[in-house]
Design an enzyme around this catalytic site. Sequence first.
Site, PDB file in Angstrom:
ATOM      1  N   GLU A  54      -8.609  43.146 -54.990  1.00  0.00           N
ATOM      2  CA  GLU A  54      -8.680  44.087 -56.116  1.00  0.00           C
ATOM      3  C   GLU A  54      -8.020  45.407 -55.776  1.00  0.00           C
ATOM      4  OE1 GLU A  54     -10.152  47.284 -58.697  1.00  0.00           O
ATOM      5  OE2 GLU A  54     -10.442  47.124 -56.550  1.00  0.00           O
ATOM      6  N   GLU A  55      -8.028  45.757 -54.475  1.00  0.00           N
ATOM      7  CA  GLU A  55      -7.571  47.093 -54.074  1.00  0.00           C
ATOM      8  C   GLU A  55      -6.063  47.161 -53.846  1.00  0.00           C
ATOM      9  OE1 GLU A  55      -9.474  49.474 -54.312  1.00  0.00           O
ATOM     10  OE2 GLU A  55     -11.524  48.958 -53.763  1.00  0.00           O
ATOM     11  N   ASP A  63     -17.744  51.068 -52.772  1.00  0.00           N
ATOM     12  CA  ASP A  63     -16.718  50.284 -53.485  1.00  0.00           C
ATOM     13  C   ASP A  63     -16.355  49.050 -52.678  1.00  0.00           C
ATOM     14  OD1 ASP A  63     -14.729  49.494 -55.196  1.00  0.00           O
ATOM     15  OD2 ASP A  63     -13.341  51.068 -54.652  1.00  0.00           O
ATOM     16  N   HIS A  88     -15.530  42.549 -56.617  1.00  0.00           N
ATOM     17  CA  HIS A  88     -14.500  42.213 -55.634  1.00  0.00           C
ATOM     18  C   HIS A  88     -15.068  42.362 -54.226  1.00  0.00           C
ATOM     19  CE1 HIS A  88     -13.491  46.448 -54.559  1.00  0.00           C
ATOM     20  NE2 HIS A  88     -13.654  46.717 -55.849  1.00  0.00           N
ATOM     21  N   ASP A 138     -13.083  42.641 -51.422  1.00  0.00           N
ATOM     22  CA  ASP A 138     -12.195  43.328 -50.485  1.00  0.00           C
ATOM     23  C   ASP A 138     -12.488  44.823 -50.457  1.00  0.00           C
ATOM     24  OD1 ASP A 138     -11.158  43.473 -53.166  1.00  0.00           O
ATOM     25  OD2 ASP A 138      -9.253  44.206 -52.361  1.00  0.00           O
ATOM     26  N   HIS A 155     -13.070  54.796 -51.248  1.00  0.00           N
ATOM     27  CA  HIS A 155     -11.803  54.899 -50.524  1.00  0.00           C
ATOM     28  C   HIS A 155     -11.786  56.091 -49.568  1.00  0.00           C
ATOM     29  CE1 HIS A 155      -9.613  52.614 -54.033  1.00  0.00           C
ATOM     30  NE2 HIS A 155     -10.770  52.079 -53.687  1.00  0.00           N
ATOM     31  N   GLU A 176     -18.794  47.557 -60.123  1.00  0.00           N
ATOM     32  CA  GLU A 176     -17.981  48.612 -59.506  1.00  0.00           C
ATOM     33  C   GLU A 176     -18.797  49.897 -59.433  1.00  0.00           C
ATOM     34  OE1 GLU A 176     -15.016  48.864 -58.248  1.00  0.00           O
ATOM     35  OE2 GLU A 176     -13.758  47.242 -59.020  1.00  0.00           O
TER      36      GLU A 176
HETATM   37 ZN    ZN Z   1     -13.737  48.696 -56.533  1.00  0.00          ZN
END
Ligand code: ZN
Length: 359
Positions: free
Chosen positions: A129-130, A99, A72, A74, A335, A158
């Site tokens: 995705e998030e 990530d 992903h 994003d 994150h 990932e």
């Molecule tokens: Zn991820």
Amino acid sequence: MAETPLDLSLDAPELTARLVDFPSVSGDEKALADAIEEALRALPHLTVDRHGNNVVARTHLGRAERVVLAGHIDTVPIADNVPSRLDGNGVLWGCGTSDMKSGVAVQLRIAATVPAPNRDLTFVFYDNEEVAAHLNGLGHVADAHPDWLAGDFAVLLEPSDAQVEGGCQGTLRVLLRTAGERAHSARSWMGSNAIHSAAPILARLASYEPRRPVIDGLEYHEGLNAVAIEGGVAGNVIPDACTVTVNFRYAPDRTEQEALAHVREVFADCDIAEFVVDDHSGAALPGLSHPAAAAFMAAVGGTARPKFGWTDVSRFSALGVPAVNYGPGDALFAHKRDEHVAVERITHCEERLRAWLTA
Ligand SMILES: [Zn+2]
């Protein structure tokens, strides 16, 4: 914001830094998707398709197997951690380093530098995705163009700390409602207490023995738990309703139907007025027994570990494509404000994947 297209001649760590410096918070991926599409279209060995801000590039070499490398594009919202910063210890800091722009950089490097892989390759770059599952770009591509995702085996890059994480557990949430009859608590015998009727449900949960099945050499660990309980009307009223919310995390040897049937069976003897399926996402088999996966394991080394949480590998599994997570980032720092990735891990993943695809 970068104005020039991505330069795929940069090495993977440098490319990771460029990608991090190209903000793409969920919902705002268009500019990065444009840049990725443009960079890939310049590669004559790939055909490129696009659906929304999702870009899919494929080789068509007529190889016996096709593998999918997916990631992903994003990130979660930026937290004063862009632009990226490379410190003196070989650690790259910034939003998305782990990530998963390091994984995306590895995908792009493989796309650019392996024009004649030993297996046909499909590169998937997707958005959203998030955020909520219904926005997930991989899901949109799977719905609109499932043929774009076809393959024998898929790797999601990932963050997995350069370890192979196979499959993922399914998750089912059900609401078990019991019913009763209201009455003044001073004359409780005139009513029927719905909270008391929930006692057998709680007893089943407390004594439940979860399975730990071994699938493709990985030991999973199921769990059936109450995660909420709600009931009661007032301090002087016998309640006529109670709801126990139950979450079942199950191993990938159960289908969604089997998981649901199992939960119904566990509570079959309880006096349940209403059984509601609140949420359900299926499990994904690790698929490590597939020849493509075995070759992958041999090339990347280490021991695969099971993935207990739900991930997008399940979307591939639903299409009949076994999938694993394998990427340079460290999920522990995803994150976070201090998100970072070791440059050595990025290079390691790229080398291992290249070895697998060129052996
Ligand atoms: Zn991820």
